[in-house]
Design a protein around this motif. Structure first.
Motif, PDB file in Angstrom:
ATOM      1  N   GLY A  83      24.742 -19.760  41.861  1.00 12.34           N
ATOM      2  CA  GLY A  83      24.778 -18.949  43.079  1.00 12.34           C
ATOM      3  C   GLY A  83      25.657 -19.537  44.165  1.00 12.34           C
ATOM      4  N   PHE A  84      25.820 -18.789  45.255  1.00 16.00           N
ATOM      5  CA  PHE A  84      26.642 -19.225  46.376  1.00 16.00           C
ATOM      6  C   PHE A  84      26.140 -20.563  46.908  1.00 16.00           C
ATOM      7  CE2 PHE A  84      27.464 -19.463  50.966  1.00 16.00           C
ATOM      8  CZ  PHE A  84      28.847 -19.401  50.944  1.00 16.00           C
ATOM      9  N   SER A  85      27.067 -21.500  47.083  1.00 13.36           N
ATOM     10  CA  SER A  85      26.824 -22.878  47.532  1.00 13.36           C
ATOM     11  C   SER A  85      26.056 -23.708  46.502  1.00 13.36           C
ATOM     12  CB  SER A  85      26.097 -22.938  48.884  1.00 13.36           C
ATOM     13  OG  SER A  85      24.691 -22.827  48.749  1.00 13.36           O
ATOM     14  N   GLY A  86      25.729 -23.107  45.352  1.00 13.73           N
ATOM     15  CA  GLY A  86      25.080 -23.865  44.289  1.00 13.73           C
ATOM     16  C   GLY A  86      26.011 -24.928  43.725  1.00 13.73           C
ATOM     17  N   ASN A  87      25.449 -26.006  43.234  1.00  8.89           N
ATOM     18  CA  ASN A  87      26.249 -27.121  42.747  1.00  8.89           C
ATOM     19  C   ASN A  87      27.071 -26.754  41.516  1.00  8.89           C
ATOM     20  OD1 ASN A  87      26.963 -29.869  43.136  1.00  8.89           O
ATOM     21  ND2 ASN A  87      25.707 -30.434  41.375  1.00  8.89           N
ATOM     22  N   ASP A  88      26.689 -25.660  40.821  1.00 10.17           N
ATOM     23  CA  ASP A  88      27.414 -25.237  39.610  1.00 10.17           C
ATOM     24  C   ASP A  88      28.200 -23.940  39.829  1.00 10.17           C
ATOM     25  OD1 ASP A  88      26.298 -27.391  38.159  1.00 10.17           O
ATOM     26  OD2 ASP A  88      24.484 -26.234  37.801  1.00 10.17           O
ATOM     27  N   ASP A 139      17.074 -18.112  28.064  1.00 10.68           N
ATOM     28  CA  ASP A 139      15.619 -18.261  28.195  1.00 10.68           C
ATOM     29  C   ASP A 139      15.130 -19.088  27.020  1.00 10.68           C
ATOM     30  OD1 ASP A 139      14.885 -16.782  30.561  1.00 10.68           O
ATOM     31  OD2 ASP A 139      15.490 -14.972  29.482  1.00 10.68           O
ATOM     32  N   PRO A 140      14.294 -20.087  27.257  1.00 12.12           N
ATOM     33  CA  PRO A 140      13.704 -20.480  28.529  1.00 12.12           C
ATOM     34  C   PRO A 140      14.723 -21.154  29.445  1.00 12.12           C
ATOM     35  CG  PRO A 140      13.175 -22.084  26.844  1.00 12.12           C
ATOM     36  CD  PRO A 140      13.889 -20.964  26.145  1.00 12.12           C
ATOM     37  N   THR A 141      14.310 -21.443  30.684  1.00 10.52           N
ATOM     38  CA  THR A 141      15.186 -22.094  31.636  1.00 10.52           C
ATOM     39  C   THR A 141      14.928 -23.600  31.663  1.00 10.52           C
ATOM     40  OG1 THR A 141      13.586 -21.670  33.417  1.00 10.52           O
ATOM     41  CG2 THR A 141      15.319 -20.024  33.069  1.00 10.52           C
ATOM     42  N   THR A 190      23.900 -20.214  32.004  1.00 12.76           N
ATOM     43  CA  THR A 190      22.996 -20.730  33.017  1.00 12.76           C
ATOM     44  C   THR A 190      21.586 -20.850  32.451  1.00 12.76           C
ATOM     45  OG1 THR A 190      21.975 -20.378  35.188  1.00 12.76           O
ATOM     46  CG2 THR A 190      22.635 -18.403  33.979  1.00 12.76           C
ATOM     47  N   VAL A 191      20.978 -22.010  32.682  1.00 10.63           N
ATOM     48  CA  VAL A 191      19.589 -22.227  32.282  1.00 10.63           C
ATOM     49  C   VAL A 191      18.698 -22.275  33.527  1.00 10.63           C
ATOM     50  CG1 VAL A 191      20.165 -23.418  30.151  1.00 10.63           C
ATOM     51  CG2 VAL A 191      19.911 -24.736  32.258  1.00 10.63           C
ATOM     52  N   GLY A 192      19.227 -21.733  34.619  1.00  9.43           N
ATOM     53  CA  GLY A 192      18.478 -21.696  35.879  1.00  9.43           C
ATOM     54  C   GLY A 192      18.561 -20.325  36.507  1.00  9.43           C
ATOM     55  N   ASP A 222      22.689 -24.843  36.036  1.00  8.88           N
ATOM     56  CA  ASP A 222      21.503 -24.089  36.471  1.00  8.88           C
ATOM     57  C   ASP A 222      21.597 -23.551  37.896  1.00  8.88           C
ATOM     58  OD1 ASP A 222      21.307 -26.421  37.913  1.00  8.88           O
ATOM     59  OD2 ASP A 222      19.297 -26.954  37.224  1.00  8.88           O
ATOM     60  N   GLN A 223      22.764 -23.721  38.560  1.00  8.25           N
ATOM     61  CA  GLN A 223      22.886 -23.243  39.933  1.00  8.25           C
ATOM     62  C   GLN A 223      24.225 -22.538  40.157  1.00  8.25           C
ATOM     63  OE1 GLN A 223      21.675 -26.004  43.083  1.00  8.25           O
ATOM     64  NE2 GLN A 223      20.790 -27.304  41.510  1.00  8.25           N
TER      65      GLN A 223
END
Length: 219
Positions: free
Chosen positions: A168-173, A201-203, A186-188, A165-166
């Motif tokens: 993005g940059f510096s995201g844990n995933d 969707d849904p997240t 991605t569910v986020g 779910d993360q």
């Protein structure tokens, strides 16, 4: 992992014992993997990335981490292949306050790496619940790769569904969902301008459940 087994008994109910032979854990951001032994009723380690002791003496680093972070966090977990930090007043922060606090902790951690010349050895992950310091050559993709090898799949292991779910940059995933290994969803948050990872969707947890119920695999 005794607590985990009890939770699985409740979750799986009658299928608990039937599914045990398939259980695996990938921990410390991909630094190690465990398979469940039905015969021994325990998780057994089947791989672990070796810590570079010569280049990065662990006892010295442990002391530096403790000294720098002890007054900045509520909790430090010193694992064989990583450090996990939980911010001060963790349980009393709102979600917005927690995210802001963890982001500030990430900045502090980057200063720690820079001040100690560790940027070539260690990476930072931000889960918005806490942060993790881990080796540059270790990430969640390593877990996917080891899992794929265990199942005798060919790289890049597209048969393995990867959900986070993360991205993005510096995201844990971020690395986990970059599409190098597995088929990522991605569910986020979404990554602007990229079709990978595929959005659901849904997240949140509901998105993961929706995905598992509707995925179809071709033979």
């Amino acid at each position: 992992y005794a607590g985990l087994l009890e939770k699985l008994k409740v979750l799986l109910d009658k299928r608990f014992f039937e599914l045990q032979k398939y259980w695996m854990l990938f921990v410390e951001n991909g630094a190690a993997g465990y398979r469940f032994s039905v015969e021994k009723n325990v998780f057994e380690e089947f791989y672990r990335v070796k810590w570079p002791e010569l280049e990065l003496p662990r006892k010295i680093l442990d002391c530096k981490v403790q000294e720098y972070f002890s007054k900045k966090v509520d909790y430090i977990s010193m694992n064989p292949g990583s450090y996990i930090f939980r911010p001060l007043n963790y349980e009393h922060l709102t979600q917005t306050e927690l995210i802001s606090t963890v982001d500030a902790l990430e900045v502090s951690a980057r200063n720690f790496l820079r001040q100690n010349g560790l940027e070539t050895f260690l990476e930072i992950g931000n889960s918005k619940l806490g942060i993790i310091l881990y080796l540059k050559n270790v990430d969640k993709d390593r877990g996917i790769e080891e899992f794929g090898k265990l199942l005798h799949f060919d790289s890049p292991y597209r048969e393995i569904v990867v959900v986070g779910d993360q991205p993005g940059f510096s995201g844990n995933d971020r690395i986990f969902l970059n599409g190098k290994f597995g088929t990522p969803f991605t569910v986020g948050t979404r990554t602007d301008g990229s079709q990978i990872p595929f959005p659901v969707d849904p997240t949140g947890p509901a998105g993961t459940e929706f995905l598992l119920r509707h995925l179809r695999f071709e033979n």
